[in-house]
Design a protein around this motif. Structure first.
Motif, PDB file in Angstrom:
ATOM      1  N   LYS A  45       1.246  17.394 -22.056  1.00  0.00           N
ATOM      2  CA  LYS A  45       0.880  17.359 -20.649  1.00  0.00           C
ATOM      3  C   LYS A  45      -0.006  18.552 -20.320  1.00  0.00           C
ATOM      4  O   LYS A  45      -0.001  19.560 -21.017  1.00  0.00           O
ATOM      5  N   GLU A  46      -0.767  18.416 -19.262  1.00  0.00           N
ATOM      6  CA  GLU A  46      -1.647  19.484 -18.821  1.00  0.00           C
ATOM      7  C   GLU A  46      -1.812  19.372 -17.317  1.00  0.00           C
ATOM      8  O   GLU A  46      -1.864  18.276 -16.762  1.00  0.00           O
ATOM      9  N   THR A  47      -1.859  20.530 -16.647  1.00  0.00           N
ATOM     10  CA  THR A  47      -2.046  20.547 -15.201  1.00  0.00           C
ATOM     11  C   THR A  47      -3.249  21.423 -14.875  1.00  0.00           C
ATOM     12  O   THR A  47      -3.845  22.046 -15.754  1.00  0.00           O
ATOM     13  N   ASP A  48      -3.586  21.483 -13.586  1.00  0.00           N
ATOM     14  CA  ASP A  48      -4.705  22.332 -13.163  1.00  0.00           C
ATOM     15  C   ASP A  48      -4.422  23.806 -13.426  1.00  0.00           C
ATOM     16  O   ASP A  48      -5.348  24.610 -13.574  1.00  0.00           O
ATOM     17  N   LEU A  49      -3.142  24.173 -13.487  1.00  0.00           N
ATOM     18  CA  LEU A  49      -2.769  25.578 -13.626  1.00  0.00           C
ATOM     19  C   LEU A  49      -2.301  25.947 -15.025  1.00  0.00           C
ATOM     20  O   LEU A  49      -2.079  27.112 -15.306  1.00  0.00           O
ATOM     21  N   ILE A  50      -2.135  24.952 -15.884  1.00  0.00           N
ATOM     22  CA  ILE A  50      -1.623  25.216 -17.227  1.00  0.00           C
ATOM     23  C   ILE A  50      -2.451  24.459 -18.255  1.00  0.00           C
ATOM     24  O   ILE A  50      -2.713  23.264 -18.101  1.00  0.00           O
ATOM     25  N   GLU A  51      -2.873  25.172 -19.287  1.00  0.00           N
ATOM     26  CA  GLU A  51      -3.560  24.556 -20.431  1.00  0.00           C
ATOM     27  C   GLU A  51      -2.698  24.798 -21.665  1.00  0.00           C
ATOM     28  O   GLU A  51      -2.285  25.926 -21.923  1.00  0.00           O
ATOM     29  N   LEU A  52      -2.413  23.734 -22.422  1.00  0.00           N
ATOM     30  CA  LEU A  52      -1.498  23.842 -23.545  1.00  0.00           C
ATOM     31  C   LEU A  52      -2.017  23.018 -24.711  1.00  0.00           C
ATOM     32  O   LEU A  52      -2.396  21.874 -24.540  1.00  0.00           O
ATOM     33  N   ASN A  53      -2.034  23.594 -25.873  1.00  0.00           N
ATOM     34  CA  ASN A  53      -2.508  22.884 -27.054  1.00  0.00           C
ATOM     35  C   ASN A  53      -1.652  23.220 -28.269  1.00  0.00           C
ATOM     36  O   ASN A  53      -1.306  24.382 -28.494  1.00  0.00           O
ATOM     37  N   ILE A  54      -1.315  22.205 -29.024  1.00  0.00           N
ATOM     38  CA  ILE A  54      -0.709  22.404 -30.341  1.00  0.00           C
ATOM     39  C   ILE A  54      -1.523  21.584 -31.327  1.00  0.00           C
ATOM     40  O   ILE A  54      -1.873  20.446 -31.042  1.00  0.00           O
ATOM     41  N   ALA A  55      -1.841  22.149 -32.463  1.00  0.00           N
ATOM     42  CA  ALA A  55      -2.572  21.417 -33.499  1.00  0.00           C
ATOM     43  C   ALA A  55      -1.952  21.711 -34.856  1.00  0.00           C
ATOM     44  O   ALA A  55      -1.573  22.849 -35.144  1.00  0.00           O
ATOM     45  N   ASN A  56      -1.846  20.690 -35.684  1.00  0.00           N
ATOM     46  CA  ASN A  56      -1.383  20.828 -37.062  1.00  0.00           C
ATOM     47  C   ASN A  56      -2.458  20.316 -38.003  1.00  0.00           C
ATOM     48  O   ASN A  56      -3.170  19.357 -37.682  1.00  0.00           O
ATOM     49  N   SER A  57      -2.576  20.949 -39.151  1.00  0.00           N
ATOM     50  CA  SER A  57      -3.544  20.481 -40.143  1.00  0.00           C
ATOM     51  C   SER A  57      -3.049  20.793 -41.547  1.00  0.00           C
ATOM     52  O   SER A  57      -2.249  21.713 -41.750  1.00  0.00           O
ATOM     53  N   MET A  58      -3.544  20.026 -42.505  1.00  0.00           N
ATOM     54  CA  MET A  58      -3.209  20.216 -43.916  1.00  0.00           C
ATOM     55  C   MET A  58      -4.512  20.219 -44.703  1.00  0.00           C
ATOM     56  O   MET A  58      -5.337  19.313 -44.556  1.00  0.00           O
ATOM     57  N   TRP A  59      -4.688  21.241 -45.515  1.00  0.00           N
ATOM     58  CA  TRP A  59      -5.928  21.437 -46.256  1.00  0.00           C
ATOM     59  C   TRP A  59      -5.621  21.366 -47.750  1.00  0.00           C
ATOM     60  O   TRP A  59      -4.653  21.960 -48.222  1.00  0.00           O
ATOM     61  N   ILE A  64      -6.024  16.090 -41.912  1.00  0.00           N
ATOM     62  CA  ILE A  64      -6.126  16.388 -43.340  1.00  0.00           C
ATOM     63  C   ILE A  64      -7.582  16.676 -43.660  1.00  0.00           C
ATOM     64  O   ILE A  64      -8.464  15.872 -43.364  1.00  0.00           O
ATOM     65  N   GLN A  65      -7.817  17.854 -44.256  1.00  0.00           N
ATOM     66  CA  GLN A  65      -9.187  18.256 -44.561  1.00  0.00           C
ATOM     67  C   GLN A  65      -9.238  18.898 -45.935  1.00  0.00           C
ATOM     68  O   GLN A  65      -8.237  19.384 -46.458  1.00  0.00           O
ATOM     69  N   GLU A  66     -10.424  18.892 -46.506  1.00  0.00           N
ATOM     70  CA  GLU A  66     -10.638  19.497 -47.821  1.00  0.00           C
ATOM     71  C   GLU A  66     -10.917  20.984 -47.671  1.00  0.00           C
ATOM     72  O   GLU A  66     -11.621  21.412 -46.760  1.00  0.00           O
ATOM     73  N   ILE A  67     -10.342  21.781 -48.572  1.00  0.00           N
ATOM     74  CA  ILE A  67     -10.619  23.215 -48.578  1.00  0.00           C
ATOM     75  C   ILE A  67     -12.033  23.434 -49.115  1.00  0.00           C
ATOM     76  O   ILE A  67     -12.316  23.165 -50.288  1.00  0.00           O
ATOM     77  N   THR A 106     -11.489  15.243 -42.342  1.00  0.00           N
ATOM     78  CA  THR A 106     -12.718  14.753 -42.913  1.00  0.00           C
ATOM     79  C   THR A 106     -12.492  14.141 -44.274  1.00  0.00           C
ATOM     80  O   THR A 106     -13.349  13.445 -44.795  1.00  0.00           O
ATOM     81  N   LYS A 107     -11.311  14.414 -44.859  1.00  0.00           N
ATOM     82  CA  LYS A 107     -11.024  13.858 -46.177  1.00  0.00           C
ATOM     83  C   LYS A 107      -9.888  12.848 -46.071  1.00  0.00           C
ATOM     84  O   LYS A 107      -8.821  13.155 -45.589  1.00  0.00           O
ATOM     85  N   GLU A 108     -10.117  11.622 -46.524  1.00  0.00           N
ATOM     86  CA  GLU A 108      -9.061  10.607 -46.495  1.00  0.00           C
ATOM     87  C   GLU A 108      -8.134  10.844 -47.673  1.00  0.00           C
ATOM     88  O   GLU A 108      -8.269  10.236 -48.727  1.00  0.00           O
TER      89      GLU A 108
END
Length: 402
Positions: A117-131, A154-157, A20-22
């Protein structure tokens, strides 16, 4: 003594988005990498996990459950802002000493693309963020590199709730409180990684086969727990020290490898065998075999402060007045890492496995980092011997000559 040790390979679906913060200027940089670059860090990631196993404390029940990949991603973001000895130490801990920053970023980008990738039998997520606190601003190169190669938001604390809600969403509500409320008012920035995995077994355990049985604890006592049972043709291996089986998820693109030390081999002895060389050797020795697996059905959470472990593994300066994070924040002043934490969750049942991990790197103004003290009593001193329950001084004196 019987005890299970689990090794999960976390795969991922990227969660994209700009914060939300540029902060750091423009859109993420264009990245380029070779399709196979991820292979450069596979061994390093696995070794990082094995290093941590030997350094971290167990919980009260004697369990330890970590995500080396989550820590690898978080430290990779930090690495992009480190310089000097601090940068070298992070590379040592990550086992990427022979790679420059660009190579590591390309390997991470390649890995994320490979696992997208994602299949009907597997859900996988990775997320990175900087505050970042509103008083500060990320260095442009640092922000754009992490956005481009690691897809970091990138987001503001603003509040602990907003940060924790980001972690909750990224881990499907499995990790609810990554940072404490109220936040440290001197907090300058936080780097976060979150991983979520849900996979259904390729061969499910039949629920009517689940029965209570005795699980032997570290102290030799037993505890009643539900055990699942499966008869199937599976990848299996054994030697003089342990048995091992690979339980596939989905169509076999993921698996849980379970290692059971023999009764005359302690868990500590098994963990001392852990190395990337042995890991590769063991994996090459699995072969298809008919058999029966009896596996406990369980759920657990684990959390650890990684400061001491990472210092012991070779990166002390990041937490000290010697920290060189000059490429992280634009504003004047020196900064250092105050805490690196990880929280994990796992549930294993007849249908499959659900697991999550989050790693946070908290950065504060240098003057605000607690430093180990040094007290050299090499001149006259005062002493007192007290009864601390009552507060009564039993002896006291000034010592000027020895």
């Amino acid at each position: 003594m019987k005890k299970w040790i689990f090794s999960l390979i976390f795969l991922s679906l990227l969660i994209s988005g700009c914060g939300t913060k540029e902060n750091g200027g423009s859109e993420p940089i264009n990245v380029s990498y070779e399709k196979e670059d991820y292979k450069k860090i596979l061994s390093a990631n696995n070794q990082l996990g094995m290093d941590l196993i030997s350094e971290l404390d167990r919980d009260e029940a004697g369990n330890i459950f970590i995500s080396p990949m989550s820590l690898m991603m978080a430290l990779s973001m930090l690495y992009n802002g480190a310089d000097g000895a601090t940068k070298d130490e992070i590379a040592q801990v990550l086992h990427t000493n022979k790679m420059d920053v660009k190579e590591l970023n390309e390997a991470n980008a390649s890995l994320l693309a490979k696992l997208n990738k994602e299949t009907d039998l597997i859900e996988l997520n990775i997320a990175n963020s900087m505050w970042i606190d509103k008083k500060y601003e990320f260095q442009t190169d640092f922000a754009e590199t992490n956005k481009g190669y690691l897809n970091a938001e990138i987001q503001e604390i603003e509040s602990a709730d907003i940060i924790n809600n980001w972690v909750k969403k990224a881990t499907n509500n499995k990790i609810e409180e990554m940072v404490e409320d109220p936040l440290n008012p001197d907090l300058a920035a936080i780097l976060l990684n979150a991983i979520y995995f849900k996979g259904e077994w390729k061969y499910e355990f039949e629920k009517n086969e689940t029965k209570d049985g005795d699980f032997t604890l570290n102290n030799g006592e037993t505890k009643k727990v539900p055990f699942m049972k499966m008869k199937e043709k599976l990848a299996y291996m054994e030697n003089n020290d342990f048995q091992a089986v690979s339980l596939p998820y989905g169509d076999g693109e993921m698996s849980m490898k379970v290692f059971l030390p023999n009764e005359n081999t302690s868990m500590g002895e098994f963990e001392q065998m852990l190395s990337t060389k042995n890991w590769e050797k063991w994996n090459s020795e699995f072969s298809e075999s008919e058999g029966t697996v009896v596996l406990p059905k369980f759920e657990l959470e684990y959390e650890a402060n990684l400061n001491e472990a990472l210092q012991n593994l070779g990166m002390p300066s990041a937490f000290s007045s010697e920290a060189d994070l000059s490429k992280v924040i634009k504003n004047d002043g020196d900064f250092a890492v105050s805490d690196i934490k990880q929280k994990t969750f796992i549930e294993v049942n007849e249908k499959g496995t659900e697991a999550a991990a989050a790693t946070s790197v908290e950065i504060v103004k240098m003057s605000l980092v607690e430093q180990p003290f040094y007290m050299d009593v090499n001149r006259p001193f005062f002493m007192a011997i007290t009864d601390d329950e009552t507060g009564m001084i039993l002896f006291m004196g000034s010592i000027a000559h020895l």
